[in-house]
Design a protein around this motif. Structure first.
Motif, short mmCIF file in Angstrom:
data_model
loop_
_atom_site.label_atom_id
_atom_site.label_comp_id
_atom_site.label_asym_id
_atom_site.label_seq_id
_atom_site.Cartn_x
_atom_site.Cartn_y
_atom_site.Cartn_z
N ASP A 1 0.82 -1.21 0.00
CA ASP A 1 0.00 0.00 0.00
C ASP A 1 0.85 1.26 0.00
OD1 ASP A 1 -2.31 -1.51 0.06
OD2 ASP A 1 -2.38 -1.57 2.25
N ASN A 2 2.02 1.18 0.62
CA ASN A 2 2.88 2.35 0.79
C ASN A 2 4.02 2.33 -0.22
OD1 ASN A 2 5.09 4.04 1.89
ND2 ASN A 2 3.70 4.32 3.63
N ASP B 1 7.49 2.04 1.40
CA ASP B 1 7.80 0.67 1.81
C ASP B 1 8.26 -0.16 0.61
OD1 ASP B 1 7.22 1.12 4.45
OD2 ASP B 1 5.18 0.30 4.34
#
Length: 293
Positions: free
Chosen positions: A264-265, A268
């Motif tokens: 999602d990030n 990351d």
């Protein structure tokens, strides 16, 4: 024009001097010229030759051949096994229970049978790019690691998860037992990670509830390494992913495909890619001398 044809065409188009290249491009339809301009550089130079798919069979894990060959009659099974390399033959004969003698094949017959096997393995897939046409990427190095090296790479990647878990383990005895199970290379890779902050974490491994069985720990680490690799390769070229999964055993490949989902990030994702690429470098400097399967 297929994707592979377009890449090969662009490689030849890049050979002349800029002025001549510009004139050649002017003869192309505008839409085709725009598509060529968007192409990235290929992994290798396709103008020097293309590796035929059947020549890659030796790089595939033996488990991918079993379902195709198991359906054959004994005589046909011996015939197709005769076309494969000795390491593949030995493992498949054992797993498939082939008792018939193998054949001594002429080069033309061997090539024909290898092509049939490759076609069977690729019949339900998309049009694959030849290896030489893969887009440039440090991830391509993974294709040139042997099977044991790939597993070692995956297990080292799992040390990022283990570093997080070890910081949560209170009992000294459990910590020491875990460290004893790890290889020397794993302990060396893990040591600096224990002193760093790991920004990317996944679901806990619950090592405080670990049963103490080394095989259980190994399975957990393998799963965590595959999880990081699959998510870090999200968005990679589909042909690269196809080749890589065929070089893994079917169980590991199935898990890779299941976990191959986006993070999602975006930060990351960038961190995860950096971990993978940094880990690739030592393997790039140490060419494979091990059996491919």
């Amino acid at each position: 024009m297929t994707a592979a044809s377009r890449i090969i065409f662009k490689s030849f188009l890049d050979l002349p001097p800029p002025e001549r290249r510009k004139r050649l491009v002017s003869y192309l339809p505008k839409e085709e010229a725009e598509k060529l301009a968007l192409l990235s550089f290929s992994h290798q130079d396709p103008t020097l030759g293309i590796t035929e798919g059947e020549k890659l069979l030796d790089t595939f894990h033996y488990s991918w051949f079993e379902s195709t060959l198991r359906a054959l009659a004994p005589h046909d099974l011996s015939l197709f096994l005769s076309a494969l390399s000795a390491p593949l033959q030995d493992r498949l004969i054992q797993d498939l229970g082939c008792s018939s003698e193998l054949f001594s094949l002429k080069p033309q017959a061997r090539a024909f049978l290898q092509k049939r096997v490759f076609e069977a393995l690729t019949k339900e897939t998309f049009p694959l790019l030849p290896l030489e046409c893969l887009p440039q990427s440090p991830l391509n190095t993974l294709l040139f690691l042997s099977y044991p090296q790939k597993l070692k790479f995956i297990d080292l990647l799992s040390m990022h998860d283990l570093a997080l878990e070890l910081k949560l383990i209170i009992k000294k005895e459990r910590f020491e037992k875990l460290m004893q199970i790890l290889s020397e290379d794993e302990r060396s890779y893990l040591a600096p990670l224990l002193k760093q902050t790991e920004h990317l974490s996944f679901r806990s491994m619950n090592l405080n509830k670990w049963d103490g069985n080394p095989a259980t720990l190994r399975t957990l680490l393998r799963q965590r390494g595959i999880n990081r690799l699959s998510k870090g390769m999200y968005g990679a070229d589909p042909s690269l992913l196809w080749y890589l999964t065929r070089q893994l055993d079917m169980t590991s490949a199935s898990l890779f495909q299941k976990l191959h989902t986006p993070l999602d990030n975006s930060l990351d994702f960038s961190r995860l890619q950096e971990q993978i690429i940094n880990l690739i470098e030592p393997f790039r400097e140490a060419p494979s001398k091990e059996s491919p399967a």
